[in-house]
Design a protein around this motif. Structure first.
Motif, PDB file in Angstrom:
ATOM      1  N   LEU A 163       0.788  -1.232  -0.131  1.00 33.33           N
ATOM      2  CA  LEU A 163      -0.001  -0.068  -0.076  1.00 33.33           C
ATOM      3  C   LEU A 163       0.731   1.231  -0.123  1.00 33.33           C
ATOM      4  CD1 LEU A 163      -3.132   0.634   0.229  1.00 33.33           C
ATOM      5  CD2 LEU A 163      -2.524   1.094   2.577  1.00 33.33           C
ATOM      6  N   ALA A 164       0.626   2.224  -0.949  1.00 37.04           N
ATOM      7  CA  ALA A 164       1.502   3.231  -1.045  1.00 37.04           C
ATOM      8  C   ALA A 164       0.581   4.423  -0.499  1.00 37.04           C
ATOM      9  CB  ALA A 164       2.096   3.637  -2.509  1.00 37.04           C
ATOM     10  N   SER A 165       1.310   5.204   0.137  1.00 34.76           N
ATOM     11  CA  SER A 165       0.506   6.558   0.662  1.00 34.76           C
ATOM     12  C   SER A 165       1.604   7.759   0.426  1.00 34.76           C
ATOM     13  CB  SER A 165       0.419   6.496   2.241  1.00 34.76           C
ATOM     14  OG  SER A 165       1.456   6.213   2.902  1.00 34.76           O
ATOM     15  N   ILE A 166       1.287   8.769   0.743  1.00 34.17           N
ATOM     16  CA  ILE A 166       1.998   9.958   0.771  1.00 34.17           C
ATOM     17  C   ILE A 166       2.488  10.320   2.003  1.00 34.17           C
ATOM     18  CG2 ILE A 166       2.321  12.671   0.106  1.00 34.17           C
ATOM     19  CD1 ILE A 166       2.129  10.583  -2.393  1.00 34.17           C
ATOM     20  N   SER A 167       3.959  10.250   2.275  1.00 31.35           N
ATOM     21  CA  SER A 167       4.154  10.286   3.597  1.00 31.35           C
ATOM     22  C   SER A 167       3.970  11.687   4.277  1.00 31.35           C
ATOM     23  CB  SER A 167       5.960  10.035   3.721  1.00 31.35           C
ATOM     24  OG  SER A 167       6.177  10.088   5.097  1.00 31.35           O
ATOM     25  N   THR A 168       3.884  11.922   5.600  1.00 32.99           N
ATOM     26  CA  THR A 168       3.468  12.773   6.363  1.00 32.99           C
ATOM     27  C   THR A 168       4.672  13.123   7.564  1.00 32.99           C
ATOM     28  OG1 THR A 168       2.067  11.664   7.928  1.00 32.99           O
ATOM     29  CG2 THR A 168       0.882  13.088   6.135  1.00 32.99           C
ATOM     30  N   HIS A 169       5.508  12.074   7.329  1.00 36.63           N
ATOM     31  CA  HIS A 169       6.636  11.973   8.390  1.00 36.63           C
ATOM     32  C   HIS A 169       8.202  12.320   7.772  1.00 36.63           C
ATOM     33  CE1 HIS A 169       3.401   9.511   9.685  1.00 36.63           C
ATOM     34  NE2 HIS A 169       3.823   9.604  10.918  1.00 36.63           N
ATOM     35  N   GLN A 170       8.797  12.840   8.447  1.00 35.05           N
ATOM     36  CA  GLN A 170      10.292  13.396   8.196  1.00 35.05           C
ATOM     37  C   GLN A 170      11.118  12.173   8.386  1.00 35.05           C
ATOM     38  OE1 GLN A 170      11.001  15.873   6.628  1.00 35.05           O
ATOM     39  NE2 GLN A 170       9.533  17.581   7.153  1.00 35.05           N
ATOM     40  N   PRO A 171      12.341  11.913   7.555  1.00 35.53           N
ATOM     41  CA  PRO A 171      12.549  12.660   6.349  1.00 35.53           C
ATOM     42  C   PRO A 171      11.727  12.451   5.081  1.00 35.53           C
ATOM     43  CG  PRO A 171      14.039  10.958   6.569  1.00 35.53           C
ATOM     44  CD  PRO A 171      13.058  10.610   7.651  1.00 35.53           C
ATOM     45  N   MET A 172      10.667  11.887   5.060  1.00 35.26           N
ATOM     46  CA  MET A 172      10.089  11.329   3.729  1.00 35.26           C
ATOM     47  C   MET A 172       9.064  12.318   3.246  1.00 35.26           C
ATOM     48  SD  MET A 172      10.466   7.368   4.690  1.00 35.26           S
ATOM     49  CE  MET A 172       9.808   7.723   6.376  1.00 35.26           C
ATOM     50  N   GLY A 199       5.995  14.114   1.985  1.00 35.27           N
ATOM     51  CA  GLY A 199       5.682  14.746   0.734  1.00 35.27           C
ATOM     52  C   GLY A 199       6.101  13.399  -0.456  1.00 35.27           C
ATOM     53  N   LYS A 200       6.789  12.575   0.075  1.00 30.20           N
ATOM     54  CA  LYS A 200       7.225  11.354  -0.883  1.00 30.20           C
ATOM     55  C   LYS A 200       6.555  10.283  -0.781  1.00 30.20           C
ATOM     56  CE  LYS A 200      12.104  13.020  -0.308  1.00 30.20           C
ATOM     57  NZ  LYS A 200      13.256  12.549   0.222  1.00 30.20           N
ATOM     58  N   PRO A 201       6.453   9.318  -1.815  1.00 35.90           N
ATOM     59  CA  PRO A 201       5.448   8.013  -1.857  1.00 35.90           C
ATOM     60  C   PRO A 201       6.174   7.494  -0.898  1.00 35.90           C
ATOM     61  CG  PRO A 201       6.232   8.671  -4.076  1.00 35.90           C
ATOM     62  CD  PRO A 201       6.951   9.669  -3.198  1.00 35.90           C
ATOM     63  N   PHE A 202       5.223   6.449   0.061  1.00 35.61           N
ATOM     64  CA  PHE A 202       5.918   5.671   0.912  1.00 35.61           C
ATOM     65  C   PHE A 202       4.913   4.382   0.869  1.00 35.61           C
ATOM     66  CE2 PHE A 202       5.535   3.816   5.284  1.00 35.61           C
ATOM     67  CZ  PHE A 202       7.020   3.927   5.531  1.00 35.61           C
ATOM     68  N   VAL A 207       2.342   3.979  10.676  1.00 34.02           N
ATOM     69  CA  VAL A 207       2.806   5.256  10.201  1.00 34.02           C
ATOM     70  C   VAL A 207       1.953   5.628   8.647  1.00 34.02           C
ATOM     71  CG1 VAL A 207       5.050   5.499  11.258  1.00 34.02           C
ATOM     72  CG2 VAL A 207       4.873   4.228   8.808  1.00 34.02           C
ATOM     73  N   THR A 208       1.744   4.578   8.097  1.00 35.08           N
ATOM     74  CA  THR A 208       0.942   4.718   6.769  1.00 35.08           C
ATOM     75  C   THR A 208      -0.681   4.932   7.096  1.00 35.08           C
ATOM     76  OG1 THR A 208       2.374   3.185   5.625  1.00 35.08           O
ATOM     77  CG2 THR A 208       0.102   3.298   4.731  1.00 35.08           C
ATOM     78  N   VAL A 209      -1.025   4.456   8.009  1.00 42.60           N
ATOM     79  CA  VAL A 209      -2.365   4.791   8.507  1.00 42.60           C
ATOM     80  C   VAL A 209      -2.521   6.224   8.961  1.00 42.60           C
ATOM     81  CG1 VAL A 209      -4.235   4.255  10.208  1.00 42.60           C
ATOM     82  CG2 VAL A 209      -2.757   2.489   9.282  1.00 42.60           C
ATOM     83  N   GLN A 210      -1.464   6.774   9.582  1.00 38.52           N
ATOM     84  CA  GLN A 210      -1.367   8.135   9.962  1.00 38.52           C
ATOM     85  C   GLN A 210      -1.262   9.042   8.634  1.00 38.52           C
ATOM     86  OE1 GLN A 210       1.952   8.507  12.491  1.00 38.52           O
ATOM     87  NE2 GLN A 210       1.083   7.022  13.959  1.00 38.52           N
TER      88      GLN A 210
END
Length: 194
Positions: free
Chosen positions: A44-53, A55-58, A85-88
């Protein structure tokens, strides 16, 4: 007991959980439904809300079910904890992509195809992850717990606050042969009778 285990393994290697071979190349909607129904997990790919990623796909691996083995719906159901973290990420931006491969069924291996071989089907679903409505919760629970019995123990971990979600599919991408991928409309995808 040994004979039962061998029968289950043989069924999985011959064509997945449904016990059938994949649809023919070119029947893209049927192939998508086949792969989705016969996979127990995906990325499952999300857009990260966690540093250092940020704004990047995660991507993250999640268990999934589109229904009990005898009742696939095509809808991917998940069992999420807000501690993940993905759920967040998805709480901020529910847009996601979910990738699955036919490699899990054992069919590609039996054909001596690598997971990256275009003949080994890859399905990417895109859409929004939403909380399952209350009137659908029992189905989601049965769909997931019948395929992932350990989840019945997860629900007892009250501090993790697990809940049922699903993907509202907006786009379906299918690659099952040489020459590039194909787009399947959600309508065609859901019209397939598995």
């Amino acid at each position: 007991m040994y004979a039962v285990i061998l029968t289950v393994v043989a069924a999985m290697l011959s064509g997945g959980l449904a016990g059938s071979d994949p649809p023919p190349h070119g029947d893209y909607a049927a192939m998508a439904r086949y792969v989705v129904h016969n996979n127990d997990w995906g990325s499952l790919a999300s857009i990260s809300t966690h540093q250092p990623m940020k704004g990047k796909p995660f991507t993250n691996v999640f268990s999934v079910s589109d229904g009990p083995v005898e009742n696939g719906t095509g809808v991917p159901y998940f069992f999420f904890s807000p501690l993940d973290v993905t759920v967040q990420d998805l709480m901020v931006n529910p847009n996601a992509s979910f990738s699955m491969s036919e490699i899990e069924s054992g069919y590609c291996t039996s054909m001596k195809w690598d997971a990256e071989d275009p003949r080994c089907a890859k399905i990417i679903l895109s859409g929004k992850i939403v909380t399952v409505p209350q009137d659908e919760a029992d189905f989601a629970k049965n769909a997931l717990f019948s395929r992932h019995p350990i989840m019945a123990d997860w629900i007892k971990m009250e501090s993790h606050k697990f809940y049922f979600t699903k993907m509202e599919i907006e786009d379906v991408f299918v690659l099952d042969f040489f020459g590039g991928g194909n787009i399947v409309s959600p309508e065609d995808y859901f019209n397939v009778k598995p």
